[in-house]
Design an enzyme around this catalytic site. Sequence first.
Site, PDB file in Angstrom:
ATOM      1  N   GLY A  30       0.811  -1.214   0.000  1.00  4.90           N
ATOM      2  CA  GLY A  30       0.000   0.000   0.000  1.00  4.90           C
ATOM      3  C   GLY A  30       0.841   1.258   0.000  1.00  4.90           C
ATOM      4  O   GLY A  30       2.076   1.222   0.076  1.00  4.90           O
ATOM      5  N   GLU A 107      -1.440 -10.863   2.499  1.00  8.57           N
ATOM      6  CA  GLU A 107      -1.257 -10.076   3.734  1.00  8.57           C
ATOM      7  C   GLU A 107      -1.705 -10.873   4.958  1.00  8.57           C
ATOM      8  O   GLU A 107      -1.055 -10.840   6.004  1.00  8.57           O
ATOM      9  CB  GLU A 107      -2.045  -8.768   3.636  1.00  8.57           C
ATOM     10  CG  GLU A 107      -1.456  -7.789   2.640  1.00  8.57           C
ATOM     11  CD  GLU A 107      -2.315  -6.567   2.399  1.00  8.57           C
ATOM     12  OE1 GLU A 107      -1.764  -5.523   2.015  1.00  8.57           O
ATOM     13  OE2 GLU A 107      -3.545  -6.637   2.581  1.00  8.57           O
TER      14      GLU A 107
END
Length: 234
Positions: A30, A107
């Site tokens: 991100g 993740e």
Amino acid sequence: MSDVELLKKEAGIAACAFVTSGMKVGLGTGSTVKYTVIELGRMIAEEGLEIVGVPTSLATEQLATEVGIPLVELSDVSGLDVVIDGADEYDSDFQLIKGGGAALLREKIVAQESRAMVVVADDRKRVDSLGAFPLPIEITPFAYQSTIRALGRILDCRVNCRMAGDHPVFTDNGNMIADAHCGPTLTQPAEIEHAILGIAGVVQVGLFIDMCDAVVLAGQNGVETHLNPNGRLI
Ligand code: 5RP
């Protein structure tokens, strides 16, 4: 750099305080955690930091390689010391929505294998109830419209297939993303996670329950680190 970008950078860099030489570090995905990855690369080059990293996406793998972080396969190590990652929302119980960048499956696997999870965020991510951010759900391409309909029925809200222009978004794992527009109603996220995972066709959901140990939060008054009182870093 915009104000928000500056906050992301501050949080991303501050989280490097959780990393010391010898650690195996999960590298999230991100626009906030990218500053963590860049800073870790600088610390390796300039301060002699010795770590290995496990990236949570192909994008992070590329960035980590560019900045000189040695990478290993998660399967080749016996767990990670810490993962640092972003979040789309977190609530007062440190429960998270993740997957805005479509990397939620890797993740979550990396977070599950880590002895601690540190989230980097700016102060827009703190919410009273999860769900204003559309909940990302990774689903199989096979019969994806049926899976989306099943999700809509159990969540009782609009669920759409994430698109990039005219084409569905495909994850690094070759799957698709459904976004559930629940609204800020997810006050029992563990129950919702369980119900969603019960639908065949769902690979994983972006609710990270009882995984986050600390949030490094950047706001107008600077950076604050909030430790989860029920977490593993207390
Ligand atoms: C990717 C994620 C990201 O960590 C999350 O979307 C937050 O990203 P950003 O820091 O760019 O707001 O879960 O799947």
